[in-house]
Each structure stands twice: as structure tokens, then as C-alpha cells.
Design a protein around this motif. Structure first.
Motif, PDB file in Angstrom:
ATOM      1  N   GLN A   1       0.847  -1.192   0.000  1.00 18.94           N
ATOM      2  CA  GLN A   1       0.000   0.000   0.000  1.00 18.94           C
ATOM      3  C   GLN A   1       0.882   1.241   0.000  1.00 18.94           C
ATOM      4  OE1 GLN A   1      -3.157   2.600   2.726  1.00 18.94           O
ATOM      5  NE2 GLN A   1      -2.279   0.743   3.537  1.00 18.94           N
ATOM      6  N   SER A   2       0.631   2.150  -0.929  1.00 15.93           N
ATOM      7  CA  SER A   2       1.360   3.416  -0.951  1.00 15.93           C
ATOM      8  C   SER A   2       0.778   4.320   0.135  1.00 15.93           C
ATOM      9  CB  SER A   2       1.223   4.071  -2.334  1.00 15.93           C
ATOM     10  OG  SER A   2       1.781   5.364  -2.331  1.00 15.93           O
TER      11      SER A   2
ATOM     12  N   LEU B   1      -8.168   0.865  -8.062  1.00 15.03           N
ATOM     13  CA  LEU B   1      -8.760   1.939  -8.858  1.00 15.03           C
ATOM     14  C   LEU B   1      -9.433   2.951  -7.951  1.00 15.03           C
ATOM     15  CD1 LEU B   1     -10.865   1.318 -12.044  1.00 15.03           C
ATOM     16  CD2 LEU B   1     -11.838   2.667 -10.215  1.00 15.03           C
ATOM     17  N   TYR B   2      -9.251   4.228  -8.275  1.00 15.34           N
ATOM     18  CA  TYR B   2      -9.957   5.317  -7.600  1.00 15.34           C
ATOM     19  C   TYR B   2     -10.705   6.146  -8.651  1.00 15.34           C
ATOM     20  CZ  TYR B   2      -8.338   5.344  -2.716  1.00 15.34           C
ATOM     21  OH  TYR B   2      -8.143   5.059  -1.387  1.00 15.34           O
TER      22      TYR B   2
ATOM     23  N   ILE C   1       0.704  -2.667  -6.009  1.00 14.97           N
ATOM     24  CA  ILE C   1       0.572  -1.861  -4.790  1.00 14.97           C
ATOM     25  C   ILE C   1      -0.779  -1.165  -4.815  1.00 14.97           C
ATOM     26  CG2 ILE C   1       1.487   0.086  -3.469  1.00 14.97           C
ATOM     27  CD1 ILE C   1       4.210  -0.480  -4.562  1.00 14.97           C
ATOM     28  N   ALA C   2      -1.491  -1.186  -3.704  1.00 11.43           N
ATOM     29  CA  ALA C   2      -2.760  -0.471  -3.607  1.00 11.43           C
ATOM     30  C   ALA C   2      -2.502   1.014  -3.410  1.00 11.43           C
ATOM     31  CB  ALA C   2      -3.583  -1.018  -2.443  1.00 11.43           C
ATOM     32  N   GLY C   3      -3.468   1.821  -3.840  1.00 11.83           N
ATOM     33  CA  GLY C   3      -3.395   3.235  -3.531  1.00 11.83           C
ATOM     34  C   GLY C   3      -3.595   3.460  -2.043  1.00 11.83           C
TER      35      GLY C   3
ATOM     36  N   LEU D   1      -4.070  -4.647   4.244  1.00 13.33           N
ATOM     37  CA  LEU D   1      -3.181  -3.597   3.731  1.00 13.33           C
ATOM     38  C   LEU D   1      -2.579  -2.756   4.851  1.00 13.33           C
ATOM     39  CD1 LEU D   1      -5.118  -2.351   0.567  1.00 13.33           C
ATOM     40  CD2 LEU D   1      -2.918  -3.539   0.616  1.00 13.33           C
ATOM     41  N   MET D   2      -3.239  -2.740   6.009  1.00 11.82           N
ATOM     42  CA  MET D   2      -2.715  -2.014   7.162  1.00 11.82           C
ATOM     43  C   MET D   2      -1.864  -2.907   8.059  1.00 11.82           C
ATOM     44  SD  MET D   2      -3.645   1.050   6.663  1.00 11.82           S
ATOM     45  CE  MET D   2      -3.306   1.851   8.234  1.00 11.82           C
ATOM     46  N   GLY D   3      -1.705  -4.174   7.666  1.00 12.64           N
ATOM     47  CA  GLY D   3      -0.875  -5.086   8.439  1.00 12.64           C
ATOM     48  C   GLY D   3      -1.590  -5.743   9.599  1.00 12.64           C
TER      49      GLY D   3
END
Length: 365
Positions: free
Chosen positions: A145-146, A257-258, A279-281, A316-318
Motif C-alpha cells: 500500500q502506498s 482503482l480510484y 501496490i494499492a493506492g 493492507l494495514m498489516g
């Protein structure tokens, strides 16, 4: 999530959040015997037990964010930094000043009000009797995740500085150009109290976004073919080309996608922008007009899409799959999108906090 990142070596004396829904989620996972759900302005000295070794503060980012209104530390939300400072002052006056203070926020903190807000934070820490420095940590070093964030770490000035935690100059990637520029913009009187925190790099990340995706999510459903076509129709030629490239690869490609508003030929249009770089946004809270992140799976000529699931956002936040999330989609999305990545805190704790806090059993936060 800061609690999860610190790990079992720390005892939590007090947890505070004004959001009742987030507080309920915290209580479900950690208990509520040390939790106060209230505005930080309403806390009293007797609400803060013991002598903490570490105080962690993630104060609201809306007024410091580049996407916000620019109110900075004078605005109502990000301005909760000042009650936080007041409470540290109260602890200090009572002989209970924490050894370490950690502040987490968006990178816009560095440039808010042309650097004046960042200088105000440093000045407040100096006046409280602390040395301080900052690091920029992108969650992408640990999870797909960026999510770059600014972490300001302050050490009580009367404590010894352990060997190996601070250097004479900036260190990549922790001290990027924006942070170095912000430091250079500080008055000399504040630069004198600055520390360039040093940490090792984590092992190279192997985990890909595709590894976190659920085939049968419980919190959301796959779009109809019509809805997926509507998303494709919102894409620019550049983004459609990304989809075609994914189709031509011959393997399963998973992207995020956003939906974003762009100005084209003087007209505002809503565009769907996709990325297939594993990588996710950056997760954001689904409020204030921010769109929720979607995923797109391309496998040869088959294209599927849907909202990202709440469990995927937690991953994505672990957070482990055992972590209990709110049942309502928006509440769970808000919880994860407004948090700090768990492995970021773990790295800080292992390589900085646990070295700065005087050695003893059961550090307290």
C-alpha cells in the motif's frame, strides 16, 4: 493500530479517541478498562494514570492534508495538537513526563502554512524539554500500500541518547527531500534541538497486493458486467491502455482503482484511474467526498471489478485476520483508512522506541 504495532512488550495505560465507533472497535479487540472515548480537550490529569514511557499521538490530518482546506494547527481538527501538548505539560509538571513522544500525521504537515505549522510543533516540543527529529515512512516498504506518513519522535532532553539511534546527517529513505527542506526552513534555535534518527531498512517486501485479495469477500460483492463496463467508460486512453496491457499479459492481473475528478478542456469530469503495479493506492476515509478504493481483476478477456473488501483494507494495514472489524462496511473502511500501518509502528518500536526508553520490564504507553 499503533497498539497492535507496539506489540506485547508494552502495557497500555490509556487509550483515547473521540469517535465512538472507533472506540467500540478498539474495545472489542483490546478491552475498555483503559479506554476513554471523549474529546482530548475534556481529559483531566486524573484520567492519565502512572508515568508513561511513550505517548503516541495521531492527531487529525484534515487541516494539514494537501487535499484539505489548509486550516493547519489553528483549525478545529488538526488543532487538537494543542490540547495534546497541554496534557504533556501537565504530566511534566507532575514529574511524569514521558521519555518519548511520537506524533504521526500526513506529509502535508511539513509544508502547511509554508512550514510554520511544522516549526510550531518543533517549538512546542522544545519548550516541553525535548530533543526531536522526524522520519518519513511509507507503508509500501512493509505492505503493498502506498502510504507515506510523517513520524515526529521526541526524546526527553535529560535522558541519555543511546549509541546508534541518531546520526550527523539525513539517511535515505527516512529523510526525504521534503523533510530535509522543512528542517532547513526551521529557525536555527530549533535546529539546535534536532536529531537525525537512524534505523535499518526492513527486509525487501515480497508480499503483493494480489496476495491479499479475497475471491469470495463477505463485506462486498463483485460488480455486474454492466457496472464494470461503466467503470471502463470512465477511463482515459492512458488508463484503458493499462487494462489492455494487463489483458495481453496472459496472466491474472489485479489492480486498484480510484474515481477522481479531473479538469479536461476546462470541464470537470470524473475519471476512473487504475494501477497494476502490485501496490494499492493509499486508503482514505470514505467521507468528505473521498471515493472508496475499488479493485479490478483482469484475466485475459475477462474483467471483473468491485469495491475493495474491509478485510483487504485491514490486511493492507498489516492487521491479522483475527482482528475484529466493524460489521458495517463504511465503519470498517473508516477505521482502517484512518489508521497507521501496523508494521510501520513495529519497526519504529523495535529500532527506536525500545532503545530510547530506559531498560525495564513492561514499558508503558
Amino acid at each position: 493500530m499503533a497498539r497492535a504495532g507496539l506489540g506485547t512488550g508494552w502495557d497500555c495505560l490509556l487509550a483515547n479517541d473521540f469517535d465512538a465507533k472507533k472506540a467500540a472497535s478498539y474495545a472489542q479487540n483490546w478491552g475498555d478498562d483503559h479506554l476513554i472515548c471523549d474529546d482530548i480537550r475534556n481529559l483531566a490529569p486524573e484520567d492519565m494514570p502512572g508515568a508513561p514511557d511513550l505517548v503516541w499521538g495521531s492527531f487529525p490530518c484534515q487541516d494539514l492534508s494537501l487535499a484539505g482546506m489548509g486550516g493547519g494547527l489553528k483549525a478545529a481538527r488538526s488543532g487538537t495538537f494543542w490540547p495534546f501538548v497541554h496534557h504533556i505539560q501537565t504530566l511534566r509538571d507532575d514529574g511524569r513526563a514521558p521519555a518519548v513522544i511520537a506524533l504521526e500525521n500526513v506529509l502535508g504537515t511539513l509544508t502547511s502554512h509554508k512550514g510554520k505549522d511544522f516549526a510550531a510543533i518543533c517549538r512546542a516540543l522544545r519548550d516541553l524539554g525535548y530533543l526531536y527529529g522526524a522520519v518519513v515512512m511509507d507503508a509500501a516498504l512493509f505492505v503493498p500500500q502506498s502510504r507515506p506518513r510523517l513520524i515526529i519522535v521526541a526524546l526527553r532532553a535529560d535522558l541519555a541518547l543511546p549509541d546508534g539511534v541518531s546520526g550527523q546527517s539525513p539517511q535515505d529513505p527516512w529523510h526525504n527531500k521534503a523533510l530535509r527542506t522543512a528542517f532547513e526552513g526551521l529557525p536555527k534555535s530549533l535546529q539546535k534541538h534536532w536529531l537525525w534518527w537512524q534505523m535499518p531498512l526492513p527486509p525487501e517486501r515480497i508480499l503483493r497486493f494480489a496476495d491479499l485479495v479475497e475471491d469470495f469477500p463477505k463485506s462486498t460483492k463483485w460488480h455486474s458486467k454492466q457496472d464494470t463496463r461503466a467503470l471502463l467508460s470512465m477511463m482515459s486512453e492512458v488508463n484503458l491502455a493499462k487494462v489492455e496491457t494487463a489483458k495481453a499479459s496472459g496472466v491474472r492481473m489485479v489492480g486498484t482503482l480510484y474515481k477522481r475528478t479531473r479538469v479536461e478542456h476546462g470541464i470537470k469530469v470524473q475519471r476512473a484511474e487504475v494501477r497494476f503495479d502490485e501496490i494499492a493506492g493509499c486508503l482514505r476515509t470514505p467521507a468528505g467526498g473521498s471515493s472508496r478504493q475499488l479493485i479490478m481483476v483482469v484475466e485475459r478477456d475477462e474483467i471483473r471489478s468491485r469495491l475493495i473488501s474491509t478485510r483487504e483494507t485491514a490486511r493492507l494495514m498489516g492487521l491479522p485476520d483475527s482482528y475484529k472489524l466493524p460489521e458495517r462496511y463504511n465503519e470498517a473502511y473508516h477505521l482502517t483508512g484512518d489508521g497507521v500501518a501496523v508494521p510501520v509502528v513495529r519497526h519504529l518500536s523495535q529500532h527506536l522506541f525500545e532503545k530510547l526508553v530506559p531498560a525495564k520490564q513492561g514499558a508503558r504507553a
